[in-house]
Design an enzyme around this catalytic site. Sequence first.
Site, mmCIF file in Angstrom:
data_model
loop_
_atom_site.group_PDB
_atom_site.id
_atom_site.type_symbol
_atom_site.label_atom_id
_atom_site.label_comp_id
_atom_site.label_asym_id
_atom_site.label_seq_id
_atom_site.Cartn_x
_atom_site.Cartn_y
_atom_site.Cartn_z
ATOM 1 N N GLN A 186 0.852 -1.185 0.000
ATOM 2 C CA GLN A 186 0.000 0.000 0.000
ATOM 3 C C GLN A 186 0.895 1.245 0.000
ATOM 4 O OE1 GLN A 186 -3.197 -0.006 -0.335
ATOM 5 N NE2 GLN A 186 -3.749 -2.135 0.096
ATOM 6 N N TYR A 215 -6.781 -12.454 -2.307
ATOM 7 C CA TYR A 215 -5.834 -11.381 -2.652
ATOM 8 C C TYR A 215 -5.142 -10.859 -1.388
ATOM 9 C CZ TYR A 215 -9.192 -11.320 -6.571
ATOM 10 O OH TYR A 215 -10.040 -11.671 -7.592
ATOM 11 N N ASN A 220 -0.835 -8.014 4.622
ATOM 12 C CA ASN A 220 -1.149 -6.693 5.171
ATOM 13 C C ASN A 220 -2.343 -6.738 6.121
ATOM 14 O OD1 ASN A 220 -0.956 -3.670 5.136
ATOM 15 N ND2 ASN A 220 -2.927 -3.828 4.112
ATOM 16 N N GLU A 236 -3.087 -15.916 -2.714
ATOM 17 C CA GLU A 236 -2.347 -14.846 -3.395
ATOM 18 C C GLU A 236 -1.609 -15.475 -4.571
ATOM 19 O OE1 GLU A 236 -0.691 -11.843 -4.994
ATOM 20 O OE2 GLU A 236 -2.025 -11.462 -3.281
ATOM 21 N N ASP A 296 -9.714 -8.028 -1.327
ATOM 22 C CA ASP A 296 -9.035 -6.781 -1.683
ATOM 23 C C ASP A 296 -8.538 -6.939 -3.122
ATOM 24 O OD1 ASP A 296 -7.689 -4.394 -1.767
ATOM 25 O OD2 ASP A 296 -6.123 -4.961 -0.346
ATOM 26 N N CYS A 321 -10.109 -0.622 -4.654
ATOM 27 C CA CYS A 321 -9.360 0.529 -5.164
ATOM 28 C C CYS A 321 -10.040 1.143 -6.383
ATOM 29 C CB CYS A 321 -7.923 0.112 -5.513
ATOM 30 S SG CYS A 321 -7.815 -1.168 -6.787
ATOM 31 N N GLU A 355 -9.935 4.835 -2.338
ATOM 32 C CA GLU A 355 -10.044 3.483 -1.796
ATOM 33 C C GLU A 355 -11.324 3.400 -0.963
ATOM 34 O OE1 GLU A 355 -7.321 -0.099 -1.485
ATOM 35 O OE2 GLU A 355 -7.127 1.818 -2.536
#
Length: 364
Positions: A186, A215, A220, A236, A296, A321, A355
């Site tokens: 990020q 994802y 994070n 991922e 995400d 996003c 976002e």
Amino acid sequence: MSFKPLNTAEYPQLLAEKVNTVVASFADLSLPTPEIYPSAPEHYRLRAEFRIWHEDGSFFYAMFDPSDPKVPIRIDHFPTASETICTLMTPLRLALGEHSALNKRLFQIEFLSTLSGDMLVTLIYHRRLDDEWQLAAQAIAEQFNIQIIGRSKKQKIVLNRDYVLEQLPVDGKHYAYHQYEGGFTQPNGKVNAKMVSWAKARCGQNPDTDLLELYCGNGNFTIPLASHFRRVLATEISKTSVKAAHENFAMNTVSNALVLRMSSEELTSALNKERSFRRLHGVDLDSYAISTVLVDPPRAGLDAASREFIAGFNNIIYISCNPETLHRDLEILTKSHHVKDFALFDQFPYTHHMECGVFLTKRG
């Protein structure tokens, strides 16, 4: 031509206008009034990259206006970048200028910093790097206490390590992350911390159920949220991010999370028992009692199969996003779920990008 300076006094009005635009785009879905999480008006971006423009025996950082791409815009100060980057830019340029081995055919410089002050600099060249470059670059790395990577065509030289160490402050606790050069992180660290905190607050405590995360990147969200659930099953596709996630789980003593190197579409297919994968050997998917899913996705949003799949869970935390693809996905998800919370995180001040965070619960 010079780079237009930031007018930080304009930020509150620009943010208000952007918020109004985003909120209006969701008017047909009757979402709750959003919580607004602004950015710092300057020094908010932890990454920056510049072309290097050589002229009259010297060189400078440069950017280019897409409307006039052949004319370099000299950058001596870049207040959107973190203070760590801004403090280093000029001294580093001057130091590189003193060594022909370091500035000869230097094409681009990329900075990756952290909230905790760590710094990695990637120097990109249009020539092959040799031992002379490595000795000179090592001296610069020691002088500024930074990590340096040298790159040219089919060549990568890592002097010490190819990642920075972040200590992300969330709700009074610091979470440690390896953030690799070339891997996704990020860009706005302080807003990211607010985003993680917001997601944590939606989870509650679930000692008997599990979290599914699509994802997951380098962990994070996974790491701070893991303590809220019995287990976490994450997916991922990026090799770099999966490597970082495993290291980050270990650094934060997270033992109840498993990350699979699979796309969300593949894991969805496996959980639906449509396909089997060798990568799932030894993983008992039936043992997971998933109550909450966190997604995400990239700007394209969710694919149709993943969107239909996550609609089967009680709670959905959707970080987006791209408001446009979020709207498209919510048109479907709100048929089965109620939007309980809506949030806007200004990761990218002075741009139209926003976002979003949405928390959905299953309709009774």
